[in-house]
Design an enzyme around this catalytic site. Structure first.
Site, short mmCIF file in Angstrom:
data_model
loop_
_atom_site.label_atom_id
_atom_site.label_comp_id
_atom_site.label_asym_id
_atom_site.label_seq_id
_atom_site.Cartn_x
_atom_site.Cartn_y
_atom_site.Cartn_z
N SER A 151 -2.46 4.32 -4.54
CA SER A 151 -3.35 4.09 -3.42
C SER A 151 -2.83 4.84 -2.18
CB SER A 151 -3.52 2.60 -3.17
OG SER A 151 -4.62 2.34 -2.32
N GLU A 187 -12.25 0.85 -9.63
CA GLU A 187 -11.41 0.73 -8.44
C GLU A 187 -11.97 -0.21 -7.37
OE1 GLU A 187 -8.48 2.12 -7.92
OE2 GLU A 187 -8.33 3.93 -9.15
N HIS A 239 -8.76 -1.76 -8.83
CA HIS A 239 -7.68 -1.15 -8.06
C HIS A 239 -6.41 -1.98 -8.20
CE1 HIS A 239 -6.40 1.65 -4.96
NE2 HIS A 239 -6.01 0.68 -4.16
#
Length: 478
Positions: free
Chosen positions: A187, A313, A413
């Site tokens: 990320s 995600e 995610h």
């Protein structure tokens, strides 16, 4: 402590004592720079003064605790600039230098800590016979407030560059090879890793690049917007124009700075927008040019790349947001129109609606659009460019979804993180891990082995390199 085996290692600032944990030795909380307090708050990282005795090396709450499980904040500004080193036990005995993975945590440039047990690297180090380094860098206003007039400009990236220098100077003492360093992260950590690899000031220290779920659809903040947000932040803190801003900011408790940042986040929040108020600024240290320009200039040439995303995600950001879950088609199109314009919004919405099928809700369609726009499209853009230049490139998609999924998170995610680090026990209440533990551990070993092999050799033995726009060359995990 009785019954615990220790190992002492020299660094350029003093000796540190690590703890033997199975087949690895863990060194936690080693300072790489002086504490950013007092006059050093909002200043570039400065050398640590060092210590004479052997030092035992034994932040705000995460934005994604609903996905990963709760974590008790343990951050303190004083002593916050530290690294954690996890090295195979035999690396300190046989004298052979191991490849190094320098890995950055995510958290939207706002939260997170390299010291959280989510990211303990001892099992990955032992599995892959590599040295794993995690680190803290300044986040939120302490790392990304843009006030260049007081020296505050991309301080988080400056911290990360200081960690890379620390690795170059010290990792050999831990059995690592400073000539073989993979920089990677997830990320915001992936975003940071690519910045380091593309910046001429740090590029030469990096051998390979690992990018997990990078939000590459997030353009760097321009200086004008960053300055506006900084002004709004100062108003929330009650610091009037014309005062000595640096002095005023350095006099406030860190908790007050973080509280005002939280209020600024609420003030600037908009449905469907995952961008934080402060993040890397284009033209400031660490980001002299756009990613696209740096790639076109060949900044990544010759460096093997492993890049990927999870399948779903954006569910992590929107599954718990009633504003998104209650969207109508018109409402979803209105948000997308504000982001990309009406025609593009209609086109991308229709494309995803056709792919997902008639049963898909507007929230599901909108979330899929955001997954691609914020994460997948940019990752494939980087991969396509790199592979087209003849560079070794591997692309993955992490597809594992929990057997029990009441929030319809899917492969969301952060889902791959416990699989990479084999830290399933660190997130016992995480909804992404509800289900078959044996299957999870088998998949984790597969994923972590592939990553470790890439860190070691720059290739993977049972995975074809990616070719531009070739979906069949994307490896699916799960």
């Amino acid at each position: 402590m009785t019954g615990i085996e220790h190992t002492v290692v020299d660094t350029d600032r003093g000796k540190v004592r690590g703890v033997v944990e199975g087949e690895a030795v863990s060194f936690r909380g080693i300072p790489y720079a002086a504490s950013p307090v007092g006059e050093l708050r909002f200043a570039s990282p400065q050398p640590h003064p060092g210590w004479t005795e052997v030092r035992d090396a034994a932040q705000a709450a995460s934005r994604l605790e609903k996905v990963q499980g709760q974590r008790v904040p343990d951050w303190n500004e004083d002593g916050s600039l530290t690294v954690n080193v996890f090295t195979p036990r035999r690396a300190l005995e046989d004298g052979a230098a191991r490849p190094v993975l320098l890995w950055w945590h995510g958290g939207g440039f706002t939260s997170g800590s390299g010291g959280w047990d989510w990211y303990d690297g001892d099992r990955l180090a032992a599995l892959g016979d590599i040295v794993v380094v995690t680190a803290n860098y300044r986040v939120g206003p302490l790392g990304y407030l843009y006030l260049p007039q007081i020296g505050a400009a991309n301080l988080g990236p400056q911290d990360q560059a200081a960690v890379l220098r620390w690795v170059q100077d010290n990792i050999a003492s831990f059995g690592g090879d400073p000539r073989t360093v993979t920089v990677g992260g997830q990320s915001a950590g992936a975003y940071s890793s690519l910045m380091l690899a593309l910046d001429p000031a740090t590029n030469g220290s990096i051998t390979r690049v690992l990018l997990q779920s990078g939000p590459f659809g997030l353009n760097p903040q321009d200086a004008h917007q960053a300055a506006e947000n900084a002004d709004a932040y100062l108003r929330l803190l009650g610091i009037p124009a014309g005062t000595d801003t640096a002095k005023a900011l350095r006099a406030l408790p860190a908790e007050q700075l973080l509280d005002a940042y939280g209020r600024l986040s609420v003030q600037l929040a908009a449905p469907g927008n995952a961008a934080p108020p402060m993040y890397p600024v284009l033209g400031a240290p660490g980001m002299p040019r756009t990613r696209q320009q740096a790639l076109a200039d060949g900044a990544l040439e010759g460096k093997p790349l492993l890049i990927g995303t999870t399948r779903d995600e954006a569910t992590a950001f929107f599954a718990f947001d009633p504003r998104i879950q209650n969207l109508t088609t018109t409402g979803a199109l209105d948000i997308l129109t504000a982001q990309v314009g009406r025609q593009a919004a209609q086109d991308v919405y229709q494309q995803h609606a056709a792919r997902l099928g008639e049963q898909a809700t507007p929230a599901q369609i909108f979330t899929a659009v955001q997954t691609d726009g914020l994460f997948r499209d940019g990752s494939l853009e980087v991969a396509d460019h790199h592979a087209a230049g003849g560079n070794t490139t591997y692309v993955y998609q992490f597809d594992y979804a929990p057997a029990e999924d009441p929030y319809a998170l899917g492969a969301t995610h952060c889902a791959e993180l416990p699989f990479l680090f084999n830290t399933f026990d660190a997130s016992p209440d995480s909804p992404v891990l509800a289900g078959d533990g044996d299957a999870q551990r088998a998949l984790g070993r597969e994923f972590a082995t592939a990553v470790a092999e890439f860190v070691t050799t720059g290739t993977t033995s049972d995975w074809l390199p990616y070719a531009p726009a070739t979906a069949a060359r994307i490896r699916h995990f799960g």
